[in-house]
Design an enzyme around this catalytic site. Sequence first.
Site, PDB file in Angstrom:
ATOM      1  N   HIS A   1       0.811  -1.216   0.000  1.00  0.00           N
ATOM      2  CA  HIS A   1       0.000   0.000   0.000  1.00  0.00           C
ATOM      3  C   HIS A   1       0.846   1.267   0.000  1.00  0.00           C
ATOM      4  O   HIS A   1       0.368   2.326  -0.391  1.00  0.00           O
ATOM      5  CB  HIS A   1      -0.934   0.024   1.213  1.00  0.00           C
ATOM      6  N   GLY A   2       2.063   1.181   0.461  1.00  0.00           N
ATOM      7  CA  GLY A   2       2.875   2.395   0.467  1.00  0.00           C
ATOM      8  C   GLY A   2       4.260   2.130   0.986  1.00  0.00           C
ATOM      9  O   GLY A   2       4.473   1.198   1.774  1.00  0.00           O
TER      10      GLY A   2
END
Lengths: 473, 308
Positions: free
Chosen positions: A326-327
């Site tokens: 996600h990041g």
Amino acid sequence: MLSTDPVFYLCGGAIFILFYSSRSVLFQTFVLSAGSLAMYATEGLPFLFLLLVSSGLTSASSFLIATTSRRTAKIILVAGIALNLLILGAFKYKHLLFPASPPLYSGMLREFLELALPIGISFYTFHAISLLVDTWRTPDVLRHRDNFLRHCLDTALYLSFFPQLVAGPITKGKMFFPQMVAKRLSEIPWADALTNIIVGMFLKRVIADNLNLLTVQLTDPRFYSGKPQGELIAMIFGYSAQIFADFAGYSLIAIGVAKLFGYRLPDNFNQPYLAQSITDFWRRWHMSLSAWLRDYLYIPLGGNRFGPARTYLNLLIVMGLGGLWHGADWKFAVWGLWHGGLLAIERLLGIGEPGRGGWAVLSLVRVPITFLLVTFGWLLFRLEHLGDLMLLAQEFEHPWRPLSATSSGRASVPIIYMLAAVVVLFHLPLRGLRDYGPVKTLVSTTRPYVLGFLCAVILMASGSRHAFIYFQF
Amino acid sequence: MHSSISSFSLPACLKAVAAAAATVAMVWVVVPNHMPSDTVLPLSVEATNEFVVEQYANAYREKPVVIVGSSITTMIPHPDCVPDNVITLPLQGRSGLTGLEAILRTGTHPEVVFVEVSTLLTAVDEVLIKEVFTPFYWQLRSLIRPLQYNRNWVVLLYQTKIAESAPFNHVIEFPSKTLDQWNLEHAAQFVAGLREARNDEAIRIVTPDIISRVRALQRQGTRVIFFDPIDPRIRNQSPNKDLRAILKTELPDVPMVDAPDDTVSIYRHDGFHLDSSSGLQFFNYLMNYAGVPFTPKCQLIPSPKTNN
């Protein structure tokens, strides 16, 4: 290009007209892939170049996997996956490897570090891996095993298909490739497609974007310090509603636009906040990612085939990596481990399956508990830094500050709950009712008016336009 | 949602369009022109700036006097004290250049435009301008009030509740402390601003942008006046000193009005941002300098405290 941007629909409209001007599959595939790549090019030519590299690499690898011996194919499969992951890792996680500010480095490294994150790279990399694995498992997935150039075109469309390019839903190769057949204008499910787009736009522009205006202060301790705790709680719950409206809205738009081109994308949400456990939650939230992680990571790692200890470890690995996907920030890894840990605990206690571990009435308790656990996890998305979690927690150690203490508290809290109530409406268990005769008639009669009303609300009540939360991934 | 319709239906489309038009028309009748409080919401920087510029473009672009600047301009004067013939465009983290660009984009011809000098090194926020001035659509929004961002029902609800919960009494009081006491207490916040730094490259880049926009406004008959509210010590060191010198050379016909620190007590939070009482004082000073008549909306209660 945001799918809430009018330019997105102008470009999409032009592609649509060209696309249906011929019934040739080759022409339609070419128009759709060229149009999608052209739209992506508006984000920056270096990004387009990278997507083309990934597409070329995936085309060649998958073609070879399908046409060579199993032994060679296996080597190519591993190499293809590794190269795709290398590109993702280099561009997405470079700041984890070189955490100092780019100006502190020199030469090409500095230039590389200063490059922005290519939009959608996480999604198209997952698509690429899906195609490679699906081809390895079932070589028949490829439509053109005798024509490399046509296969390149198919792969380019699969990776760059503009409705889903930047944030999914993640469509498996074995689901997308068989759909590449001649499309006819008369086969478009207009009502379904437009309903998806309008409802998605409503969720994003009216609910998520307006909620963002009211929850954005959670990103900075300077803004939320000293606020009434009731306002902070409203913001925290508001963010749970916002992230659902944002991503479910995006997914619906993508699914609707894809339908206009005759493609079916997988559903991504199924009333996730009605989940009775975290296990159940991941069957309802970002379902296309869950399915991807299950099929291409959890099961290859051994799944639950090697005893409880290995199963728990696999869950932690899969969710930790899923979080990091996600990041490029350790807070996302912690978020993934939070979910992985909860999944492992549920499995240990045997309470993961909905309806088990007690009477049905227990779901009345399990649903809110699951929601609170998920909401706590979302804080890691909203807060800027992992350490801010402690600062936020400290706000609750102070004596309770009444909402009336600040004018913003009195003004924003009812609005947050009002907007969040719309998300609650999306979770009402009305699915069975839709097939009930009179209701079905009522729905089809009133649908145009409801959609028209929603269009008006979208035009009149949109908040400041924000990028989709999942765009950064 | 599932469908029973598998092909395009013109009657269904017409019904939807009719429903949408009826909804917009109904809201148009109901939505008021202005709320009791048209102040800005406490939003993210980008959203706040978008709100300010869009509100100007849609609702207030005919105002004869415009003040453009950064967050420093927010209190010049307090948002609820802005007279009816004046509009301020305080853009957080941006500069008066973006405000000038917004005026030019609207195509209006204000009589007087005051431009905050101290932050002019910050370039035009092109993203913001592009977002607000979407071709065709922004003109449409100007015409149809319910489509405007500041008439968004969430914004209206928020403003109504703010106005209900914290009615503004239009009285601005001086701080209870003397200026010396105040400055002593705020000394730590002044430190960053008092650090001298040259920024010749930025000045070289931004000067043509300033000149071209000022000249464009002057060509259409607008009086442009620079104003500088920051602490005199910061004003007289680089890069402010250098920028001011260039502007005086390149635009000699544009007056530069500094905060009157030598005649009145000006309270600043950090060397840049004025306290609301000082903001109102400086605003009155600017209006008098330019000879702009206005009806004050707020009363300034003089402080009994002096430095003596």
